[in-house]
Design a protein around this motif. Structure first.
Motif, PDB file in Angstrom:
ATOM      1  N   MET A 168       0.838  -1.187   0.000  1.00 49.66           N
ATOM      2  CA  MET A 168       0.000   0.000   0.000  1.00 49.66           C
ATOM      3  C   MET A 168       0.882   1.249   0.000  1.00 49.66           C
ATOM      4  SD  MET A 168      -3.091  -1.226   0.034  1.00 49.66           S
ATOM      5  CE  MET A 168      -4.116   0.135   0.554  1.00 49.66           C
ATOM      6  N   ILE A 169       0.368   2.323  -0.602  1.00 47.02           N
ATOM      7  CA  ILE A 169       1.135   3.571  -0.744  1.00 47.02           C
ATOM      8  C   ILE A 169       0.737   4.539   0.359  1.00 47.02           C
ATOM      9  CG2 ILE A 169       1.621   5.519  -2.266  1.00 47.02           C
ATOM     10  CD1 ILE A 169       1.040   3.727  -4.628  1.00 47.02           C
ATOM     11  N   THR A 170       1.745   5.203   0.934  1.00 47.22           N
ATOM     12  CA  THR A 170       1.477   6.187   1.979  1.00 47.22           C
ATOM     13  C   THR A 170       1.295   7.568   1.348  1.00 47.22           C
ATOM     14  OG1 THR A 170       3.805   6.747   2.335  1.00 47.22           O
ATOM     15  CG2 THR A 170       2.944   4.825   3.517  1.00 47.22           C
ATOM     16  N   TRP A 171       1.049   8.537   2.185  1.00 44.75           N
ATOM     17  CA  TRP A 171       0.857   9.908   1.704  1.00 44.75           C
ATOM     18  C   TRP A 171       2.153  10.514   1.188  1.00 44.75           C
ATOM     19  CZ3 TRP A 171       3.774  13.691   3.975  1.00 44.75           C
ATOM     20  CH2 TRP A 171       4.380  13.372   5.200  1.00 44.75           C
ATOM     21  N   ARG A 172       3.283   9.944   1.559  1.00 45.87           N
ATOM     22  CA  ARG A 172       4.553  10.514   1.119  1.00 45.87           C
ATOM     23  C   ARG A 172       4.736  10.380  -0.389  1.00 45.87           C
ATOM     24  NH1 ARG A 172       5.658   8.211   6.099  1.00 45.87           N
ATOM     25  NH2 ARG A 172       6.644   9.624   7.627  1.00 45.87           N
ATOM     26  N   ALA A 173       4.311   9.246  -0.947  1.00 41.33           N
ATOM     27  CA  ALA A 173       4.429   9.069  -2.390  1.00 41.33           C
ATOM     28  C   ALA A 173       3.570  10.088  -3.140  1.00 41.33           C
ATOM     29  CB  ALA A 173       4.021   7.650  -2.774  1.00 41.33           C
ATOM     30  N   ALA A 174       2.349  10.286  -2.688  1.00 41.25           N
ATOM     31  CA  ALA A 174       1.488  11.283  -3.318  1.00 41.25           C
ATOM     32  C   ALA A 174       2.055  12.688  -3.151  1.00 41.25           C
ATOM     33  CB  ALA A 174       0.089  11.203  -2.713  1.00 41.25           C
ATOM     34  N   ALA A 175       2.693  12.941  -1.992  1.00 36.71           N
ATOM     35  CA  ALA A 175       3.287  14.261  -1.774  1.00 36.71           C
ATOM     36  C   ALA A 175       4.450  14.503  -2.726  1.00 36.71           C
ATOM     37  CB  ALA A 175       3.748  14.379  -0.324  1.00 36.71           C
ATOM     38  N   LEU A 176       5.267  13.462  -2.996  1.00 35.54           N
ATOM     39  CA  LEU A 176       6.381  13.607  -3.943  1.00 35.54           C
ATOM     40  C   LEU A 176       5.881  13.913  -5.346  1.00 35.54           C
ATOM     41  CD1 LEU A 176       8.882  10.785  -2.882  1.00 35.54           C
ATOM     42  CD2 LEU A 176       9.206  13.260  -2.718  1.00 35.54           C
ATOM     43  N   VAL A 177       4.858  13.181  -5.794  1.00 30.79           N
ATOM     44  CA  VAL A 177       4.293  13.417  -7.127  1.00 30.79           C
ATOM     45  C   VAL A 177       3.699  14.819  -7.203  1.00 30.79           C
ATOM     46  CG1 VAL A 177       2.535  12.685  -8.780  1.00 30.79           C
ATOM     47  CG2 VAL A 177       3.894  10.977  -7.574  1.00 30.79           C
ATOM     48  N   GLY A 178       2.967  15.218  -6.162  1.00 33.55           N
ATOM     49  CA  GLY A 178       2.373  16.549  -6.160  1.00 33.55           C
ATOM     50  C   GLY A 178       3.424  17.644  -6.167  1.00 33.55           C
ATOM     51  N   ALA A 179       4.495  17.486  -5.364  1.00 36.07           N
ATOM     52  CA  ALA A 179       5.545  18.500  -5.325  1.00 36.07           C
ATOM     53  C   ALA A 179       6.267  18.578  -6.654  1.00 36.07           C
ATOM     54  CB  ALA A 179       6.522  18.170  -4.203  1.00 36.07           C
ATOM     55  N   GLY A 180       6.560  17.425  -7.288  1.00 31.13           N
ATOM     56  CA  GLY A 180       7.227  17.429  -8.593  1.00 31.13           C
ATOM     57  C   GLY A 180       6.375  18.057  -9.667  1.00 31.13           C
ATOM     58  N   THR A 181       5.086  17.767  -9.654  1.00 28.00           N
ATOM     59  CA  THR A 181       4.175  18.350 -10.648  1.00 28.00           C
ATOM     60  C   THR A 181       4.093  19.864 -10.489  1.00 28.00           C
ATOM     61  OG1 THR A 181       2.879  16.299 -10.643  1.00 28.00           O
ATOM     62  CG2 THR A 181       1.841  18.261 -11.557  1.00 28.00           C
ATOM     63  N   ALA A 182       4.031  20.324  -9.250  1.00 27.52           N
ATOM     64  CA  ALA A 182       3.995  21.771  -9.017  1.00 27.52           C
ATOM     65  C   ALA A 182       5.276  22.438  -9.495  1.00 27.52           C
ATOM     66  CB  ALA A 182       3.779  22.037  -7.521  1.00 27.52           C
ATOM     67  N   LEU A 183       6.417  21.789  -9.264  1.00 23.91           N
ATOM     68  CA  LEU A 183       7.689  22.342  -9.722  1.00 23.91           C
ATOM     69  C   LEU A 183       7.743  22.430 -11.250  1.00 23.91           C
ATOM     70  CD1 LEU A 183      10.523  23.343  -9.036  1.00 23.91           C
ATOM     71  CD2 LEU A 183      11.300  20.963  -9.076  1.00 23.91           C
ATOM     72  N   LEU A 184       7.256  21.367 -11.917  1.00 22.49           N
ATOM     73  CA  LEU A 184       7.228  21.393 -13.381  1.00 22.49           C
ATOM     74  C   LEU A 184       6.292  22.479 -13.893  1.00 22.49           C
ATOM     75  CD1 LEU A 184       7.207  17.561 -14.222  1.00 22.49           C
ATOM     76  CD2 LEU A 184       9.085  19.187 -14.567  1.00 22.49           C
ATOM     77  N   ALA A 185       5.186  22.700 -13.195  1.00 23.79           N
ATOM     78  CA  ALA A 185       4.254  23.746 -13.609  1.00 23.79           C
ATOM     79  C   ALA A 185       4.897  25.124 -13.491  1.00 23.79           C
ATOM     80  CB  ALA A 185       2.979  23.673 -12.769  1.00 23.79           C
ATOM     81  N   ILE A 186       5.665  25.313 -12.414  1.00 23.77           N
ATOM     82  CA  ILE A 186       6.358  26.601 -12.247  1.00 23.77           C
ATOM     83  C   ILE A 186       7.402  26.804 -13.338  1.00 23.77           C
ATOM     84  CG2 ILE A 186       7.906  27.875 -10.719  1.00 23.77           C
ATOM     85  CD1 ILE A 186       6.440  26.567  -8.363  1.00 23.77           C
ATOM     86  N   VAL A 187       8.153  25.733 -13.632  1.00 19.79           N
ATOM     87  CA  VAL A 187       9.166  25.821 -14.693  1.00 19.79           C
ATOM     88  C   VAL A 187       8.519  26.133 -16.038  1.00 19.79           C
ATOM     89  CG1 VAL A 187      10.884  24.510 -15.995  1.00 19.79           C
ATOM     90  CG2 VAL A 187      10.819  24.360 -13.503  1.00 19.79           C
ATOM     91  N   GLY A 188       7.397  25.492 -16.313  1.00 25.34           N
ATOM     92  CA  GLY A 188       6.707  25.746 -17.587  1.00 25.34           C
ATOM     93  C   GLY A 188       6.190  27.161 -17.677  1.00 25.34           C
ATOM     94  N   ALA A 189       5.697  27.699 -16.550  1.00 22.16           N
ATOM     95  CA  ALA A 189       5.187  29.072 -16.562  1.00 22.16           C
ATOM     96  C   ALA A 189       6.304  30.082 -16.752  1.00 22.16           C
ATOM     97  CB  ALA A 189       4.434  29.350 -15.255  1.00 22.16           C
ATOM     98  N   VAL A 190       7.484  29.805 -16.171  1.00 20.12           N
ATOM     99  CA  VAL A 190       8.603  30.739 -16.288  1.00 20.12           C
ATOM    100  C   VAL A 190       9.242  30.653 -17.667  1.00 20.12           C
ATOM    101  CG1 VAL A 190      10.918  31.289 -15.416  1.00 20.12           C
ATOM    102  CG2 VAL A 190       9.074  30.742 -13.821  1.00 20.12           C
TER     103      VAL A 190
END
Length: 448
Positions: A1-23
């Motif tokens: 089973m997956i904990t909240w940490r895995a979802a947090a890593l995916v969410g943080a990486g996606t947010a970082l990519l979104a910031i990079v794309g916007a810049v």
């Protein structure tokens, strides 16, 4: 089973990519962003697989328990759960030790880290809120991987197999124990007193002594006086080795709450005090718990183990929502007690239960034994029967109903006394004391 940490890593990486794309804007194509997002998900997924494979298997745990197995209601105990890691990996786990709610277990969640081949103990504090058997339900173990991204958890079947059985027996509350020194002091005075009015039922010969002014002439022993050339009188003491039978009514009336506890619990408290004093007086104490069947029985128990046997037998008793079969009660007492005994019936002075069930069989029971009906009443009923000057119509109707109930109770008590039965009717806080005092008075007057 997956904990909240895995979802947090995916969410943080996606947010970082979104910031990079916007810049970066059009300098970085959308295809590159989608590809980076896909690689991120794959990387986290691969890390989860590795983490899952690195987690120690909770199936390899060996569990055992130690600690308290019996408590008085109101006391606090501790039970220790020992977890032995038999795997070759470090076990980082969260352990949930579940008990029935009335066991009052705290805490139920424990975080542990166990090296391979080692053991760790976790302790739960138990403060039961009900008497009886309070079992441990299940131990669930959630084993986390090295990165904390995934976990392995025991299934219900596996948890039931691993969980060591443990049952905490909670003895009934014995609040009247504080009165025991006073009652035993009265008993010692009674044993040392002299009954000079002559032998009565429930007394035995004690000694001869010289006559003094005021002694009953009927107590003079003429043969002893002739041998001693002086006037001698016989003295008597309460007879020992009498038989006391405590009968607990576990029918529907025992479920009524008097204050903050059921009537059955108040009866148990009074029965324990009475039995403790009677045992010190060298009387034999038996116990029966009956409704439509015999629920518990204690007979022929030595004095030194009597209290333990009584509380152990009383602990799992629960009121049954059935009408008590008083014919069965009388039959069991008559069958078990061939000699004359003092029978104390703990029940309620309720017209329906006693009028239709007990009164028809009472003459047969009272002819062979001395019978006491011990009933605890709710003082709230007497309070409701009073009407103040500013009472509303609803208060008047309530008071009328309460007065009717009190009158019915008095009528039942009068009917019982008419058949030679003695009645002890007292509020819960005085019930045990009054009943024991009544027993001592009977013993002092030789009416057992």
């Amino acid at each position: 089973m997956i904990t909240w940490r895995a979802a947090a890593l995916v969410g943080a990486g996606t947010a970082l990519l979104a910031i990079v794309g916007a810049v970066a804007g059009s300098a970085i194509g959308a295809a590159w962003l989608w590809g980076a997002a896909g690689l991120l998900v794959l990387a986290v997924g691969a890390a989860c697989v590795v983490d899952f494979l690195g987690a120690a298997s909770p199936k390899l745990l060996k569990l055992s328990r130690s600690g308290d197995q019996a408590l008085w209601l109101g006391e606090t105990g501790r039970v220790t759960l020992l977890l032995h890691n038999r795997s070759d990996r470090v076990l980082a786990a969260r352990v949930r030790d579940s008990w029935v709610p009335s066991a009052g277990a705290s805490p139920t969640m424990h975080d542990v880290r166990i090296e391979p081949g080692r053991a760790v103990a976790v302790t739960s504090t138990l403060t039961p809120t009900r008497r009886g058997d309070r079992p441990a339900v299940r131990v669930m173990v959630r084993s986390f991987g090295p990165f904390g991204l995934t976990y392995r958890q025991t299934s219900k079947t596996t948890a039931d197999r691993l969980t060591p059985p443990w049952r905490l027996r909670v003895y009934p509350r014995f609040n009247s124990r504080r009165l025991l020194p006073e009652k035993l002091a009265r008993l010692r005075v009674l044993d040392g007193s002299v009954v000079t009015r002559g032998r009565g039922q429930g007394t035995e010969f004690d000694a001869l002594r010289e006559y003094v002014v005021g002694d009953d002439v009927r107590s003079i022993d003429w043969r002893g006086s002739a041998r001693r050339s002086d006037v001698m009188v016989r003295t008597w003491r309460p007879e020992r080795d009498r038989r006391l039978v405590c009968v607990l009514d576990t029918g529907r009336t025992s479920a009524a709450r008097i204050g903050d506890e059921p009537r059955l619990d108040a009866a148990m408290d009074a029965a324990l005090l009475l039995a403790s004093v009677a045992a010190r007086a060298d009387d034999r104490v038996d116990l029966l718990a009956v409704d439509t069947a015999v629920r518990a029985s204690v007979t022929n128990v030595e004095k030194r183990t009597l209290l333990f046997r009584l509380v152990s037998t009383m602990a799992p008793l629960e009121p049954s929502l059935v009408e008590t079969d008083f014919g069965l009660v009388a039959g069991e007492v008559l069958r078990r007690e061939r000699k004359r005994a003092l029978v104390v019936l703990f029940t309620a002075l309720e017209p329906g239960a006693l009028g239709e069930g007990l009164l028809p069989v009472l003459p047969q029971l009272a002819a062979r034994h001395k019978v006491i009906v011990a009933a605890v009443h709710d003082p709230e009923l007497a309070r409701m029967a009073r009407v103040g000057p500013d009472a509303t119509p609803a208060d008047v109707y309530t008071a009328a109903a309460a007065q009717h109930a009190l009158a019915e109770r008095d009528r039942v008590a009068a009917a019982l006394r008419h058949h030679g039965v003695e009645v002890v009717d007292a509020p819960a806080d005085e019930f045990a004391s009054r009943l024991t005092d009544h027993y001592l008075a009977l013993k002092h007057s030789g009416r057992l």
